[in-house]
Motif scaffolding. Structure first.
Motif, PDB file in Angstrom:
ATOM      1  N   LYS A 104       0.821  -1.214   0.000  1.00 48.58           N
ATOM      2  CA  LYS A 104       0.000   0.000   0.000  1.00 48.58           C
ATOM      3  C   LYS A 104       0.851   1.259   0.000  1.00 48.58           C
ATOM      4  CE  LYS A 104      -4.012   2.040   2.321  1.00 48.58           C
ATOM      5  NZ  LYS A 104      -4.957   1.913   3.470  1.00 48.58           N
ATOM      6  N   ALA A 105       2.057   1.175   0.551  1.00 47.00           N
ATOM      7  CA  ALA A 105       2.938   2.345   0.605  1.00 47.00           C
ATOM      8  C   ALA A 105       3.543   2.677  -0.755  1.00 47.00           C
ATOM      9  CB  ALA A 105       4.048   2.102   1.624  1.00 47.00           C
ATOM     10  N   ALA A 106       3.427   1.778  -1.723  1.00 45.55           N
ATOM     11  CA  ALA A 106       3.978   2.003  -3.061  1.00 45.55           C
ATOM     12  C   ALA A 106       2.877   2.397  -4.032  1.00 45.55           C
ATOM     13  CB  ALA A 106       4.693   0.751  -3.552  1.00 45.55           C
ATOM     14  N   GLU A 107       3.244   3.125  -5.066  1.00 46.04           N
ATOM     15  CA  GLU A 107       2.318   3.543  -6.110  1.00 46.04           C
ATOM     16  C   GLU A 107       2.653   2.815  -7.407  1.00 46.04           C
ATOM     17  OE1 GLU A 107      -0.242   5.804  -6.046  1.00 46.04           O
ATOM     18  OE2 GLU A 107      -0.045   6.163  -3.889  1.00 46.04           O
ATOM     19  N   VAL A 108       1.627   2.309  -8.077  1.00 48.36           N
ATOM     20  CA  VAL A 108       1.824   1.626  -9.358  1.00 48.36           C
ATOM     21  C   VAL A 108       0.962   2.297 -10.424  1.00 48.36           C
ATOM     22  CG1 VAL A 108       2.389  -0.583  -8.297  1.00 48.36           C
ATOM     23  CG2 VAL A 108       0.012  -0.040  -8.799  1.00 48.36           C
ATOM     24  N   PRO A 109       1.364   2.197 -11.686  1.00 51.15           N
ATOM     25  CA  PRO A 109       0.584   2.816 -12.769  1.00 51.15           C
ATOM     26  C   PRO A 109      -0.812   2.221 -12.861  1.00 51.15           C
ATOM     27  CG  PRO A 109       2.780   2.217 -13.526  1.00 51.15           C
ATOM     28  CD  PRO A 109       2.605   1.592 -12.184  1.00 51.15           C
ATOM     29  N   SER A 110      -1.768   3.050 -13.235  1.00 49.90           N
ATOM     30  CA  SER A 110      -3.147   2.606 -13.377  1.00 49.90           C
ATOM     31  C   SER A 110      -3.844   3.477 -14.416  1.00 49.90           C
ATOM     32  CB  SER A 110      -3.869   2.697 -12.024  1.00 49.90           C
ATOM     33  OG  SER A 110      -5.209   2.258 -12.131  1.00 49.90           O
ATOM     34  N   ILE A 111      -5.103   3.224 -14.624  1.00 45.83           N
ATOM     35  CA  ILE A 111      -5.938   4.002 -15.531  1.00 45.83           C
ATOM     36  C   ILE A 111      -7.136   4.539 -14.763  1.00 45.83           C
ATOM     37  CG2 ILE A 111      -7.352   3.956 -17.623  1.00 45.83           C
ATOM     38  CD1 ILE A 111      -4.417   3.702 -18.214  1.00 45.83           C
TER      39      ILE A 111
END
Length: 271
Positions: A104-111
């Protein structure tokens, strides 16, 4: 005429061979890099087992967790690990709640479902570690045209991988030999194949703060992150070794039974 041409061609070939064999060879210029390049040092890891034989060795879970911390806080700024998912961290001792919190502490690419535009979202345990750069062009632009390699399989991709990585991380403080010039933008490290590496010294004493109180020296952090990368490259290492030992024990017992059976069957038959 054809025979004469064949004989002449053969004579020319023989003369060329004689000239090549008798002419003095040019003196070979020694490679100056080989004179200062050092071979990797093996610091010894728990997973290498007794005497480094690697038969009964198991991963030190505390070390693996410290290694992940070093990767996350230092290495992840430039290096990706595209083959490792957050859920895999459960294998090194993190609880399910801790894995969810780390993801949850990380951000990943999304749409964005409303607009269809690119966006980001908090990672899920099933997501792979996020990449530090969107593509190779951006990675090279941020690193003086050098491409930081993905670390998922780096231990398997380099000869004597774990010793090489440990030596590389601890080799930046070696003095530059007299007469050797380090090009601008590069850094001297005698364990790198060309001894001049684009990556600056990544680790310094006290750079991370270990939760278990371990002293975060350069040597300790190098060992920890190297062990973590070894696990990432071979997460099945322990189970494979256990299967190998069990197989050898089974074959040993089977061999003994076969020998005893042979002795019993042929016991009453004269030779």
């Amino acid at each position: 005429m054809v025979r004469f041409i064949g004989v002449a061609a053969g004579l020319v070939f023989v003369v060329a061979l004689l000239i090549g064999a008798l002419m003095p060879r040019e003196e070979v210029v020694p490679d100056p890099v080989k004179a200062i390049h050092l071979y990797p040092r093996d610091p010894g890891f728990a997973h290498d087992g007794p005497l480094g034989l690697g038969v009964f060795g198991t991963f030190d879970r505390a070390q693996l967790q410290r290694g992940y911390q070093v990767y996350k806080e230092v290495c992840a700024a430039c290096h990706s690990m595209q083959r490792v998912a957050f859920r895999n961290l459960a294998d090194i001792g993190f609880s399910e709640a801790e894995v969810k919190a780390l993801a949850k502490a990380a951000e990943v690419p999304s749409i964005d479902p409303a607009t269809g535009e690119a966006a980001t979202r908090p990672a899920l345990p099933s997501d792979k570690f996020p990449k530090p750069y969107p593509n190779e062009v951006a990675a090279r632009a941020a690193n003086n045209n050098a491409l930081p390699p993905d670390l998922s399989l780096i231990v398997k991709a380099r000869p004597d991988g774990q010793s090489y990585l440990y030596s590389l991380l601890t080799g930046y403080d070696r003095p530059v030999p007299k007469g050797h010039e380090v090009p601008e933008g590069l850094h001297f490290n005698p364990y790198f194949h060309s001894v001049n590496i684009a990556m600056a010294k990544p680790l310094n004493d006290g750079q991370v703060e270990y939760a278990d109180g371990t002293n975060a020296s350069v040597d300790q952090m190098s060992k920890d992150v190297t062990a973590f990368l070894r696990w990432a490259a071979e997460p099945e290492l322990e189970s494979r070794r256990q299967a190998g030992v069990a197989t050898m024990i089974f074959l040993g017992i089977l061999t003994l039974l076969a020998f005893l059976t042979y002795r019993r069957v042929w016991a009453g038959i004269p030779h």
